[in-house]
Design a protein around this motif. Structure first.
Motif, PDB file in Angstrom:
ATOM      1  N   ASN A 183       0.828  -1.207   0.000  1.00 42.08           N
ATOM      2  CA  ASN A 183       0.000   0.000   0.000  1.00 42.08           C
ATOM      3  C   ASN A 183       0.864   1.260   0.000  1.00 42.08           C
ATOM      4  O   ASN A 183       0.527   2.254  -0.663  1.00 42.08           O
ATOM      5  CB  ASN A 183      -0.921   0.003   1.219  1.00 42.08           C
ATOM      6  N   ALA A 184       1.977   1.248   0.741  1.00 38.35           N
ATOM      7  CA  ALA A 184       2.857   2.412   0.788  1.00 38.35           C
ATOM      8  C   ALA A 184       3.413   2.744  -0.591  1.00 38.35           C
ATOM      9  O   ALA A 184       3.522   3.917  -0.974  1.00 38.35           O
ATOM     10  CB  ALA A 184       4.001   2.162   1.767  1.00 38.35           C
ATOM     11  N   ILE A 185       3.763   1.707  -1.343  1.00 38.92           N
ATOM     12  CA  ILE A 185       4.244   1.917  -2.708  1.00 38.92           C
ATOM     13  C   ILE A 185       3.128   2.464  -3.595  1.00 38.92           C
ATOM     14  O   ILE A 185       3.316   3.422  -4.352  1.00 38.92           O
ATOM     15  CB  ILE A 185       4.793   0.603  -3.291  1.00 38.92           C
ATOM     16  N   THR A 186       1.951   1.876  -3.491  1.00 37.55           N
ATOM     17  CA  THR A 186       0.819   2.291  -4.319  1.00 37.55           C
ATOM     18  C   THR A 186       0.412   3.733  -4.025  1.00 37.55           C
ATOM     19  O   THR A 186       0.192   4.541  -4.945  1.00 37.55           O
ATOM     20  CB  THR A 186      -0.380   1.356  -4.091  1.00 37.55           C
ATOM     21  N   GLU A 187       0.312   4.071  -2.751  1.00 39.06           N
ATOM     22  CA  GLU A 187      -0.159   5.396  -2.355  1.00 39.06           C
ATOM     23  C   GLU A 187       0.825   6.517  -2.699  1.00 39.06           C
ATOM     24  O   GLU A 187       0.433   7.681  -2.773  1.00 39.06           O
ATOM     25  CB  GLU A 187      -0.449   5.419  -0.849  1.00 39.06           C
ATOM     26  N   THR A 188       2.087   6.194  -2.898  1.00 40.20           N
ATOM     27  CA  THR A 188       3.073   7.224  -3.245  1.00 40.20           C
ATOM     28  C   THR A 188       3.458   7.180  -4.723  1.00 40.20           C
ATOM     29  O   THR A 188       4.407   7.851  -5.125  1.00 40.20           O
ATOM     30  CB  THR A 188       4.350   7.065  -2.390  1.00 40.20           C
ATOM     31  N   ALA A 189       2.724   6.404  -5.519  1.00 37.07           N
ATOM     32  CA  ALA A 189       3.051   6.231  -6.945  1.00 37.07           C
ATOM     33  C   ALA A 189       4.496   5.775  -7.102  1.00 37.07           C
ATOM     34  O   ALA A 189       5.206   6.185  -8.021  1.00 37.07           O
ATOM     35  CB  ALA A 189       2.804   7.523  -7.727  1.00 37.07           C
ATOM     36  N   GLY A 190       4.927   4.919  -6.176  1.00 36.77           N
ATOM     37  CA  GLY A 190       6.289   4.414  -6.193  1.00 36.77           C
ATOM     38  C   GLY A 190       6.401   3.118  -6.959  1.00 36.77           C
ATOM     39  O   GLY A 190       5.587   2.812  -7.840  1.00 36.77           O
ATOM     40  N   ALA A 191       7.409   2.324  -6.618  1.00 31.88           N
ATOM     41  CA  ALA A 191       7.635   1.066  -7.329  1.00 31.88           C
ATOM     42  C   ALA A 191       8.458   0.130  -6.467  1.00 31.88           C
ATOM     43  O   ALA A 191       9.200   0.562  -5.579  1.00 31.88           O
ATOM     44  CB  ALA A 191       8.371   1.328  -8.644  1.00 31.88           C
ATOM     45  N   PHE A 192       8.305  -1.150  -6.749  1.00 27.82           N
ATOM     46  CA  PHE A 192       9.201  -2.166  -6.216  1.00 27.82           C
ATOM     47  C   PHE A 192      10.167  -2.585  -7.322  1.00 27.82           C
ATOM     48  O   PHE A 192       9.792  -2.633  -8.503  1.00 27.82           O
ATOM     49  CB  PHE A 192       8.426  -3.411  -5.762  1.00 27.82           C
ATOM     50  N   VAL A 193      11.390  -2.885  -6.946  1.00 31.94           N
ATOM     51  CA  VAL A 193      12.328  -3.553  -7.831  1.00 31.94           C
ATOM     52  C   VAL A 193      12.944  -4.703  -7.043  1.00 31.94           C
ATOM     53  O   VAL A 193      12.876  -4.720  -5.807  1.00 31.94           O
ATOM     54  CB  VAL A 193      13.448  -2.618  -8.341  1.00 31.94           C
ATOM     55  N   CYS A 244      21.437  -3.215  -0.187  1.00 36.58           N
ATOM     56  CA  CYS A 244      20.364  -3.592  -1.103  1.00 36.58           C
ATOM     57  C   CYS A 244      19.613  -2.368  -1.631  1.00 36.58           C
ATOM     58  O   CYS A 244      19.231  -2.324  -2.804  1.00 36.58           O
ATOM     59  CB  CYS A 244      19.402  -4.537  -0.382  1.00 36.58           C
ATOM     60  N   ALA A 245      19.424  -1.361  -0.785  1.00 41.97           N
ATOM     61  CA  ALA A 245      18.686  -0.170  -1.214  1.00 41.97           C
ATOM     62  C   ALA A 245      19.430   0.558  -2.330  1.00 41.97           C
ATOM     63  O   ALA A 245      18.815   1.042  -3.291  1.00 41.97           O
ATOM     64  CB  ALA A 245      18.458   0.757  -0.015  1.00 41.97           C
ATOM     65  N   TYR A 246      20.766   0.652  -2.208  1.00 40.74           N
ATOM     66  CA  TYR A 246      21.541   1.324  -3.246  1.00 40.74           C
ATOM     67  C   TYR A 246      21.579   0.485  -4.523  1.00 40.74           C
ATOM     68  O   TYR A 246      21.460   1.018  -5.631  1.00 40.74           O
ATOM     69  CB  TYR A 246      22.955   1.614  -2.751  1.00 40.74           C
ATOM     70  N   ALA A 247      21.725  -0.820  -4.382  1.00 40.59           N
ATOM     71  CA  ALA A 247      21.669  -1.694  -5.557  1.00 40.59           C
ATOM     72  C   ALA A 247      20.326  -1.549  -6.263  1.00 40.59           C
ATOM     73  O   ALA A 247      20.250  -1.539  -7.501  1.00 40.59           O
ATOM     74  CB  ALA A 247      21.893  -3.148  -5.136  1.00 40.59           C
ATOM     75  N   GLY A 248      19.271  -1.415  -5.487  1.00 42.84           N
ATOM     76  CA  GLY A 248      17.936  -1.241  -6.065  1.00 42.84           C
ATOM     77  C   GLY A 248      17.788   0.076  -6.792  1.00 42.84           C
ATOM     78  O   GLY A 248      17.120   0.149  -7.837  1.00 42.84           O
ATOM     79  N   LEU A 249      18.389   1.132  -6.251  1.00 43.55           N
ATOM     80  CA  LEU A 249      18.340   2.419  -6.951  1.00 43.55           C
ATOM     81  C   LEU A 249      18.995   2.298  -8.319  1.00 43.55           C
ATOM     82  O   LEU A 249      18.450   2.760  -9.331  1.00 43.55           O
ATOM     83  CB  LEU A 249      19.037   3.499  -6.125  1.00 43.55           C
ATOM     84  N   LYS A 250      20.166   1.674  -8.378  1.00 37.83           N
ATOM     85  CA  LYS A 250      20.848   1.525  -9.659  1.00 37.83           C
ATOM     86  C   LYS A 250      20.000   0.716 -10.642  1.00 37.83           C
ATOM     87  O   LYS A 250      19.910   1.044 -11.824  1.00 37.83           O
ATOM     88  CB  LYS A 250      22.214   0.872  -9.453  1.00 37.83           C
ATOM     89  N   ALA A 251      19.350  -0.319 -10.145  1.00 38.25           N
ATOM     90  CA  ALA A 251      18.483  -1.127 -11.002  1.00 38.25           C
ATOM     91  C   ALA A 251      17.285  -0.321 -11.480  1.00 38.25           C
ATOM     92  O   ALA A 251      16.880  -0.412 -12.648  1.00 38.25           O
ATOM     93  CB  ALA A 251      18.017  -2.369 -10.243  1.00 38.25           C
ATOM     94  N   ALA A 252      16.721   0.495 -10.584  1.00 34.03           N
ATOM     95  CA  ALA A 252      15.545   1.296 -10.949  1.00 34.03           C
ATOM     96  C   ALA A 252      15.888   2.341 -12.005  1.00 34.03           C
ATOM     97  O   ALA A 252      15.077   2.628 -12.894  1.00 34.03           O
ATOM     98  CB  ALA A 252      14.981   1.972  -9.704  1.00 34.03           C
ATOM     99  N   VAL A 253      17.093   2.903 -11.927  1.00 38.51           N
ATOM    100  CA  VAL A 253      17.528   3.854 -12.949  1.00 38.51           C
ATOM    101  C   VAL A 253      17.719   3.134 -14.286  1.00 38.51           C
ATOM    102  O   VAL A 253      17.273   3.605 -15.337  1.00 38.51           O
ATOM    103  CB  VAL A 253      18.827   4.568 -12.520  1.00 38.51           C
ATOM    104  N   ALA A 254      18.357   1.984 -14.243  1.00 40.43           N
ATOM    105  CA  ALA A 254      18.590   1.205 -15.468  1.00 40.43           C
ATOM    106  C   ALA A 254      17.281   0.784 -16.131  1.00 40.43           C
ATOM    107  O   ALA A 254      17.193   0.706 -17.359  1.00 40.43           O
ATOM    108  CB  ALA A 254      19.445  -0.015 -15.155  1.00 40.43           C
ATOM    109  N   GLN A 255      16.255   0.540 -15.317  1.00 40.50           N
ATOM    110  CA  GLN A 255      14.953   0.118 -15.842  1.00 40.50           C
ATOM    111  C   GLN A 255      14.057   1.290 -16.232  1.00 40.50           C
ATOM    112  O   GLN A 255      12.947   1.083 -16.730  1.00 40.50           O
ATOM    113  CB  GLN A 255      14.239  -0.736 -14.794  1.00 40.50           C
ATOM    114  N   GLY A 256      14.517   2.516 -15.990  1.00 40.52           N
ATOM    115  CA  GLY A 256      13.721   3.690 -16.323  1.00 40.52           C
ATOM    116  C   GLY A 256      12.649   4.019 -15.295  1.00 40.52           C
ATOM    117  O   GLY A 256      11.793   4.861 -15.548  1.00 40.52           O
ATOM    118  N   VAL A 257      12.706   3.389 -14.141  1.00 38.33           N
ATOM    119  CA  VAL A 257      11.729   3.660 -13.084  1.00 38.33           C
ATOM    120  C   VAL A 257      12.025   4.993 -12.406  1.00 38.33           C
ATOM    121  O   VAL A 257      11.117   5.796 -12.133  1.00 38.33           O
ATOM    122  CB  VAL A 257      11.736   2.521 -12.037  1.00 38.33           C
TER     123      VAL A 257
END
Length: 428
Positions: A332-342, A369-382
């Motif tokens: 719900n936290a992701i949905t309510e902030t228009a965020g994303a999971f990676v 893990c959070a920093y690795a996820g940021l790099k992945a999210a940038v690579a995926q265009g998120v």
């Protein structure tokens, strides 16, 4: 519950069936009707009318925001300060990740070296004020170490159920702080279930993040700090809503049981409802590929409450969860902030340890893990290249030194005593 501050906490609602329970009722943990996790609600209109941001307590720790927390003003606080952790703007990480700004919120600076000290401090203060004689929890290590630390600081006995495969350093922390530790021959979920059973049997106060709705109330103070620190950094424009706080575009959070990202969300929501920020930052939840339940529920549109467990076996032990206890609220936290999971593989999580280390941040796998996820999210265009991102580093690398050793490919050279030529060659 007669104080002004406590009056703003009004009722709990179930995250699954929406049943409501008064804050001052006997309901303390999950929903009696369906066993769903509870969320605490506040009378924002009254709190907004009386709150003065410049009236925050003149201390640089989590208790600066005590008037925004559901605890009596006179409640005793641990003598060991929690919170007030640094927030760094690190251009080299921004360049590496491919975004405009990367800010690191270094929660490893807390007393037991993890963000979970915030929940532990709040729970210990709550339990002591209410007269509970013993606090208990299940933990892969960090929550147990935090609770043991805060229990010691308040002379409050603590019993922890820990999977026997937990890192030795985390178990040692708990024992050093004087906790009674019970090793469980199973995973976190097995330890959680046993802890819940003994809570019912013996009447101890249950600190488990998947049962006690007040854990996220302590954790939400990290959002208060992030937004206040950004506004005062001199490098970030304060929100138009209030000059004391500023909201980043994204906050990246590693996710296991889900309770930390829920706490981050609740803190941001409080600031938004109080008119202290004018928009909600987007939340980036990061799972390991080897512990991907929340990502799977979000990506595949599953009902998080009814989903089946997904076996977890990640090197990032602090975020290993087959069936995350706070998964409904996390999604719900992701949905309510228009965020994303990676989700990212363990190899990238481990690679992020030396990447952070090269700028002076020592993170355990669950934090890198959070920093690795940021790099992945940038690579995926998120996450866009022009974004300003806060990365939450939730725990110290000293929690799991073998992981840092595993992540490093460097083999130090060995020279003999007095071998000057060899020493020169080794340093070139």
């Amino acid at each position: 519950r007669n104080s002004r501050d406590m009056e703003f906490a009004t009722f709990y609602s179930c995250s699954v069936c929406a049943e409501q329970y008064p804050f001052d009722s006997d309901v303390r943990y999950t929903c009696p009707k369906c066993d769903g996790n509870l969320n605490l609600h506040f009378d924002w209109a009254s709190l907004r009318a009386s709150f003065d941001a410049h009236g925050l307590r003149p201390v640089q720790n989590m208790w600066r925001y005590k008037s925004l927390l559901p605890i009596a003003p006179e409640a005793e606080e641990p003598v060991i300060a929690v919170g007030g952790t640094p927030l760094y703007n690190i251009p080299r990480l921004a360049a590496d990740a491919g975004v405009r700004e990367v800010w690191i919120k270094d929660e490893a600076r807390n007393p037991s070296a993890s963000l979970k000290d915030r929940a532990a401090a709040f729970i210990a203060a709550t339990a002591k004020h209410a007269g509970h004689p013993i606090v208990t929890a299940a933990s892969t290590g960090n929550a147990g170490a935090a609770s043991a630390c805060m229990g010691a600081a308040m002379d409050l006995p603590f019993v922890c159920f820990v999977p026997k495969a937990a890192p030795a350093a985390k178990i040692a922390q708990q024992l050093t702080f004087g906790a009674r530790v019970v090793l469980v021959d199973g995973n976190y979920d097995a330890a959680f279930d046993l802890c819940t059973a003994i809570t019912r049997e013996r009447g101890w106060y249950n600190r488990n993040t998947g049962a006690n709705p007040l854990t996220s109330e302590g954790k939400k103070t990290v959002s208060f700090e992030i937004c206040e620190q950004l506004a005062h950094s001199g490098q970030f424009s304060p929100d138009a809503a209030h000059p004391t706080f500023a909201a980043p575009e994204w906050i990246a959070v590693s996710v296991g049981d889900g309770n930390i990202i829920v706490g981050v969300y609740k803190g941001l929501l409080a600031l938004k409802e109080l008119g202290l920020i004018d928009r909600m930052p987007r939340l980036l939840g990061v799972n390991s590929e080897q512990s991907r339940a929340c990502y799977t529920a979000w990506a595949e549109g599953m009902d998080p409450h009814t989903m089946e467990p997904i076996p977890a076996d990640t090197r990032a032990d602090s975020i290993a969860a087959d069936l995350p206890k706070d998964r409904v609220n996390a999604v719900n936290a992701i949905t309510e902030t228009a965020g994303a999971f990676v989700m990212v593989p363990d190899a990238e999580i481990l690679a992020a340890i030396p990447a952070l280390g090269k700028v002076g941040i020592f993170a355990e796998p669950a934090a890198s893990c959070a920093y690795a996820g940021l790099k992945a999210a940038v690579a995926q265009g998120v996450v866009a290249a022009d974004a300003s991102v806060v990365v939450l580093v939730t725990g110290s690398g000293l929690k799991d030194v073998p992981a840092a050793q595993e992540a490093s490919s460097v083999v130090p050279p060995v020279v003999k005593p007095g071998d000057l030529a060899g020493a020169i060659a080794a340093t070139e």
